[in-house]
Design a protein around this motif. Structure first.
Motif, short mmCIF file in Angstrom:
data_model
loop_
_atom_site.label_atom_id
_atom_site.label_comp_id
_atom_site.label_asym_id
_atom_site.label_seq_id
_atom_site.Cartn_x
_atom_site.Cartn_y
_atom_site.Cartn_z
N TYR A 1 -6.96 3.93 0.76
CA TYR A 1 -6.93 4.99 1.77
C TYR A 1 -7.76 6.19 1.30
CZ TYR A 1 -3.17 2.48 4.13
OH TYR A 1 -2.43 1.53 4.80
N ASP B 1 3.67 -5.95 2.42
CA ASP B 1 2.51 -5.21 2.95
C ASP B 1 2.87 -3.75 3.27
OD1 ASP B 1 -0.16 -4.92 3.63
OD2 ASP B 1 0.05 -5.71 5.66
N HIS C 1 0.88 -1.17 0.00
CA HIS C 1 0.00 0.00 0.00
C HIS C 1 0.92 1.22 0.00
CE1 HIS C 1 -3.35 -2.53 2.01
NE2 HIS C 1 -2.27 -3.24 2.25
N HIS D 1 -2.28 -12.25 3.91
CA HIS D 1 -2.18 -12.11 5.36
C HIS D 1 -2.08 -13.49 6.01
CE1 HIS D 1 -1.96 -8.11 6.91
NE2 HIS D 1 -2.86 -7.68 6.06
N ARG E 1 2.20 7.10 10.46
CA ARG E 1 1.29 7.04 11.62
C ARG E 1 2.02 6.58 12.88
NH1 ARG E 1 -2.94 3.89 8.40
NH2 ARG E 1 -2.93 2.48 10.18
N PHE F 1 -11.13 -6.19 2.30
CA PHE F 1 -10.61 -6.58 3.62
C PHE F 1 -11.73 -7.32 4.34
CE2 PHE F 1 -8.94 -4.89 7.95
CZ PHE F 1 -8.09 -5.97 8.09
N HIS G 1 -11.79 -1.34 1.83
CA HIS G 1 -10.74 -1.52 2.84
C HIS G 1 -11.36 -1.39 4.22
CE1 HIS G 1 -6.23 -0.46 3.80
NE2 HIS G 1 -6.58 -1.63 4.27
N GLY H 1 0.36 1.60 8.62
CA GLY H 1 -0.28 1.14 9.85
C GLY H 1 0.24 -0.18 10.38
N SER H 2 0.50 -1.14 9.50
CA SER H 2 0.85 -2.46 10.01
C SER H 2 2.20 -2.96 9.52
CB SER H 2 -0.23 -3.49 9.64
OG SER H 2 -0.28 -3.66 8.24
N TYR I 1 -4.61 -2.91 17.72
CA TYR I 1 -4.85 -2.46 16.33
C TYR I 1 -6.35 -2.31 16.10
CZ TYR I 1 -4.26 -2.66 11.18
OH TYR I 1 -4.26 -2.40 9.82
N HIS J 1 -7.57 -9.51 0.98
CA HIS J 1 -7.10 -9.50 2.38
C HIS J 1 -8.03 -10.39 3.20
CE1 HIS J 1 -4.89 -5.73 1.53
NE2 HIS J 1 -4.34 -5.84 2.72
N GLN K 1 -6.54 -12.08 8.60
CA GLN K 1 -5.52 -11.40 9.40
C GLN K 1 -5.92 -11.48 10.88
OE1 GLN K 1 -5.09 -7.11 8.90
NE2 GLN K 1 -3.10 -7.10 9.92
O1 NIG Z 1 -2.76 -5.03 4.97
N1 NIG Z 1 -5.25 -4.93 7.18
C1 NIG Z 1 -5.63 -4.16 6.34
N2 NIG Z 1 -4.91 -3.29 5.66
C2 NIG Z 1 -3.53 -3.02 5.80
C3 NIG Z 1 -3.22 -2.08 6.89
C4 NIG Z 1 -3.90 -0.81 6.75
C5 NIG Z 1 -3.46 0.24 7.72
O2 NIG Z 1 -3.42 -0.01 8.94
O3 NIG Z 1 -3.18 1.32 7.23
C6 NIG Z 1 -2.77 -4.32 5.93
O4 NIG Z 1 -2.22 -4.65 6.99
#
Ligand code: NIG
Ligand code: FE
Length: 413
Positions: free
Chosen positions: A152, A324, A82, A273, A89, A222, A185, A328-329, A102, A250, A253
């Motif tokens: 996003y 990934d 992404h 994931h 963040r 997602f 998402h 965020g992750s 999370y 996705h 997860q």
């Molecule tokens: O692949 N889990 C969903 N989407 C993203 C993270 C998105 C984010 O936290 O910005 C992922 O981990």
């Protein structure tokens, strides 16, 4: 004709005469040639073999690179990122250190929604500039092909903006880029309790423009509790397919809610994931044609259980590894660390991890005819390591930069 000849390569790894997606026990077959040469012509692998098959290197007129003591690998194929995003963040990162989960961050309007709020204000130019920087960074870290998702935006305007940025990256990028539409998402906050109007926007307003402008190759959803249900994912996949987009999803997860089974039914290219897998999920995936894309750095960063790579390989699954890269992750697109972590924590053998991060990654973005192995006619997207004792030393020395050079289309990055 621009040519480059690499000589005295200690080990040329990932050599293939013909393409095949590797599954189960075949994942550990990484064929290699010791004391090898490789000839690049016009950006493409023209020839390779062992040094004793190379006649008269002295008469070669192009650029020569003496790679003695060095290994040469296909560049990484990162099939899940992404990397177009408006801002980092790190405040949420600190909150997570303090114990907020999370899922809690997402529930209070942080996470993806935080990025979406920033996305609304970002110009195409700003997004392009920051994403271009990330693209240069991952190329220097050895990535030679990449997939990038939207997701996003979460409004018609912002999702299209993200996808147009991906298109502009693709037009100027020396490495191939595939684009995935991830409008599904999460839900914008005002649709939290009534999903239908947002799903209608995705299907009726976003997809037709995306198809008309050719903005995406794949459609992603997602599928998790609190995000999109299995049924919602199925509807969105079917709509995407009507517009010519292949599902790449996705799932699993945070929860196992039938996403794997549905993805197989939808003939998805990959399910990505897989931190949370039941025994049945593993068996189903192992018997299917869907690629399981493992994202170990997301599990690492969120302190989650790692993906069950060994069980998946034992079940006969085709596994890919990806970064990934997202704010965020997994705020890193470093595939060298992904491969190390896959060996260290997922117990993948170095050969399995390298295959999963190259040829299987190429399959997981439909680029297997262009990249992912040392094969005549493929792009010369290559990693030349520093002098190292063995292949296993590469993932073993995690965190050390062992790259001497990255060649993209035969040119040093
Ligand atoms: O692949 N889990 C969903 N989407 C993203 C993270 C998105 C984010 O936290 O910005 C992922 O981990
Ligand atoms: Fe992701």
């Amino acid at each position: 004709m621009a040519s480059t000849l690499l000589t005295n390569i200690k080990l040329l790894a990932g050599v293939r005469n013909r393409n095949s997606l590797l599954r189960g026990p075949d994942l550990r077959l990484l064929s290699s040639i010791a004391d090898a040469y490789l000839l690049v012509e016009d950006g493409v692998i023209a020839e390779y073999g062992s040094m004793d098959q190379l006649d008269d290197p002295e008469s070669f007129a192009g650029t020569m690179i003496n790679a003695s003591d060095q290994l040469v690998l296909p560049a990484w194929c990162d099939s899940h990122t992404h990397l177009v995003y408006p801002a980092s963040r790190e405040m949420e990162f600190v909150d997570k250190i303090r114990g907020v989960s999370y899922a809690d961050i997402a529930a209070r309007g942080g996470g993806i929604l935080n990025s979406a709020a920033r996305m609304a204000d970002a110009s195409e130019m700003e997004l392009l500039r920051s994403a271009w920087g990330r693209l240069q960074e991952i190329m220097q870290q050895g990535t030679g092909a990449v997939e990038i998702k939207s997701g996003y935006g979460l409004t018609v305007e912002s999702e299209l903006k993200m996808l147009r940025v991906i298109r502009r990256l693709r037009e100027s990028s020396p490495i191939p880029i595939r684009s995935t539409f991830l409008g599904a998402h999460t839900y914008p906050l005002h649709y939290k309790d009534d999903h239908e109007p947002y799903i209608r926007q995705v299907i009726d307003e976003m997809l037709p423009v995306i198809a008309e402008e050719g903005l995406a190759d794949y459609i992603d959803v997602f599928c998790e509790n609190g995000f999109f249900s299995r049924e919602e994912m199925a509807r969105i996949c079917e709509a995407g397919k009507r517009f010519g987009l292949v599902p790449k999803l996705h799932v699993n997860q945070l929860n196992s809610i039938g996403g794997i089974e549905e993805a197989i039914r939808q003939q998805a290219l990959s399910v990505d994931h897989l931190e949370t897998m039941t025994g049945q999920d593993v068996q189903l995936l192992g018997q299917s044609d869907v690629i399981g894309t493992l994202l170990p750095t997301a599990a690492f960063f969120l302190r989650m259980d790692y993906q069950p790579a060994r069980a998946l390989i034992d079940a006969g699954a085709a596994i890919a590894l990806a970064s990934d890269f997202n704010p965020g992750s997994s705020p890193s697109g470093n595939m060298n660390f992904v491969v190390s972590l896959a060996c260290i924590q997922l117990r993948m053998l170095p050969e399995e991890a390298i295959n999963a991060a190259t040829i299987n990654g190429a399959y997981a973005m439909g680029l297997e005819d262009e990249v992912g192995s040392i094969q005549v006619g493929k792009r010369a997207n290559l990693i030349l390591t520093k002098p190292i004792p063995s292949l296993a030393y590469y993932p073993y020395s995690f965190g050390t930069n062992l790259i001497d050079k990255v060649l993209i289309n035969g040119e040093t990055v």
